[in-house]
Design an enzyme around this catalytic site. Structure first.
Site, PDB file in Angstrom:
ATOM      1  CG  HIS A   1      -1.909  -1.015   1.389  1.00 39.18           C
ATOM      2  ND1 HIS A   1      -2.082  -1.769   2.529  1.00 39.18           N
ATOM      3  CD2 HIS A   1      -2.856  -1.442   0.522  1.00 39.18           C
ATOM      4  CE1 HIS A   1      -3.093  -2.609   2.362  1.00 39.18           C
ATOM      5  NE2 HIS A   1      -3.574  -2.438   1.149  1.00 39.18           N
TER       6      HIS A   1
ATOM      7  CE  LYS B   1     -10.602  -7.693   2.300  1.00 41.04           C
ATOM      8  NZ  LYS B   1      -9.553  -6.734   1.882  1.00 41.04           N
TER       9      LYS B   1
ATOM     10  NE  ARG C   1      -2.577  -7.469  -3.785  1.00 40.44           N
ATOM     11  CZ  ARG C   1      -3.213  -7.954  -2.723  1.00 40.44           C
ATOM     12  NH1 ARG C   1      -2.528  -8.295  -1.660  1.00 40.44           N
ATOM     13  NH2 ARG C   1      -4.517  -8.114  -2.732  1.00 40.44           N
TER      14      ARG C   1
ATOM     15  CB  SER D   1      -4.007  -6.453   5.201  1.00 38.76           C
ATOM     16  OG  SER D   1      -3.860  -5.171   4.650  1.00 38.76           O
TER      17      SER D   1
HETATM   18  O1  PNS Z   1      -8.631  -2.873   1.124  1.00 41.63           O
HETATM   19  P1  PNS Z   1      -9.926  -3.391   0.588  1.00 41.63           P
HETATM   20  O2  PNS Z   1     -10.581  -4.325   1.584  1.00 41.63           O
HETATM   21  O3  PNS Z   1      -9.808  -3.984  -0.780  1.00 41.63           O
HETATM   22  O4  PNS Z   1     -10.851  -2.087   0.457  1.00 41.63           O
HETATM   23  C1  PNS Z   1     -12.182  -2.204   0.022  1.00 41.63           C
HETATM   24  C2  PNS Z   1     -12.940  -0.941   0.371  1.00 41.63           C
HETATM   25  C3  PNS Z   1     -12.934  -0.676   1.874  1.00 41.63           C
HETATM   26  C4  PNS Z   1     -12.322   0.241  -0.366  1.00 41.63           C
HETATM   27  C5  PNS Z   1     -14.414  -1.170  -0.131  1.00 41.63           C
HETATM   28  O5  PNS Z   1     -14.979  -2.264   0.532  1.00 41.63           O
HETATM   29  C6  PNS Z   1     -15.259   0.068   0.059  1.00 41.63           C
HETATM   30  O6  PNS Z   1     -15.240   0.952  -0.783  1.00 41.63           O
HETATM   31  N1  PNS Z   1     -15.979   0.122   1.196  1.00 41.63           N
HETATM   32  C7  PNS Z   1     -16.803   1.252   1.545  1.00 41.63           C
HETATM   33  C8  PNS Z   1     -18.263   1.013   1.110  1.00 41.63           C
HETATM   34  C9  PNS Z   1     -18.410   1.214  -0.387  1.00 41.63           C
HETATM   35  O7  PNS Z   1     -18.180   2.283  -0.925  1.00 41.63           O
HETATM   36  N2  PNS Z   1     -18.743   0.136  -1.080  1.00 41.63           N
HETATM   37  C10 PNS Z   1     -18.804   0.176  -2.513  1.00 41.63           C
HETATM   38  C11 PNS Z   1     -20.081  -0.251  -3.057  1.00 41.63           C
HETATM   39  S1  PNS Z   1     -20.871  -1.637  -2.421  1.00 41.63           S
END
Ligand code: PNS
Length: 170
Positions: free
Chosen positions: A18, A42, A97, A135
């Site tokens: 990241h 998650k 990735r 992570s």
């Molecule tokens: O590091 P990650 O887990 O790939 O990040 C994913 C994240 C947190 C960016 C994604 O789940 C997210 O955008 N969550 C906030 C809620 C949202 O905007 N969801 C998108 C439409 S369902």
């Protein structure tokens, strides 16, 4: 007009991969805002506030080591699209990735665009040395005390271990 990008993620915790993507983004945009968000798929090891502390330790180290002064870290309770609006960003940066990351992120980019048509997602490829860093891997290193320390984002190892050990005691 300033080009402002958010880098959204669950960051549980923020890793060396990241940090590398964020460093690259800092050279492309006027301001880069890391945003700790919830991924509903998650469950986490660290609380949002702990993840923010870890992300801020990485931001401090980038400033100290590389003179990077246009990166900040935030936590947001809702959608990526709403975080972008709140923080004045027109761009969403995600690191890739693998092809599997692309499949997932391509869908997320379209959802984000539907929530806010003014948002553009920019994908940055991971460097080969970070392809296997995640992570999940960092959490395993913490749990088992084995593994490659280079997976920790610079400046974060001590804060991560102190939070993790504090949580384990409590
Ligand atoms: O590091 P990650 O887990 O790939 O990040 C994913 C994240 C947190 C960016 C994604 O789940 C997210 O955008 N969550 C906030 C809620 C949202 O905007 N969801 C998108 C439409 S369902």
């Amino acid at each position: 007009m300033k080009k402002i990008a958010i880098v959204p993620g669950s960051f549980d915790p923020l890793t060396a991969g990241h940090a590398d993507v964020i460093r690259t983004a800092s050279s492309l945009f006027d301001e880069v805002k890391i945003v700790v968000l919830a991924n509903s798929g998650k469950t986490g090891m660290f609380t949002p506030e702990e993840r923010l502390r870890i992300a801020r330790a990485a931001v401090e180290k980038m400033k100290e080591d590389d003179g990077i002064g246009n990166v900040s870290a935030h936590v947001f309770p809702g959608l990526t699209a709403d975080a972008a609006k709140e923080l004045g960003a027109s761009f969403v940066v995600k690191g890739l990735r693998s092809a599997a990351d692309f499949d997932y992120e391509f869908g997320m980019a379209e959802i984000t665009r539907r929530f806010d048509g003014g948002l553009t997602t920019v994908f940055l490829p991971s460097k080969p040395e970070f392809i296997h860093v995640s992570s999940t891997y960092v959490r395993e290193i913490i749990k088992y005390g084995k593994g490659d320390d280079r997976a920790f984002a610079p400046g974060t190892k001590d804060v991560i271990l102190s939070i993790a050990h504090g949580n384990a005691k409590g």
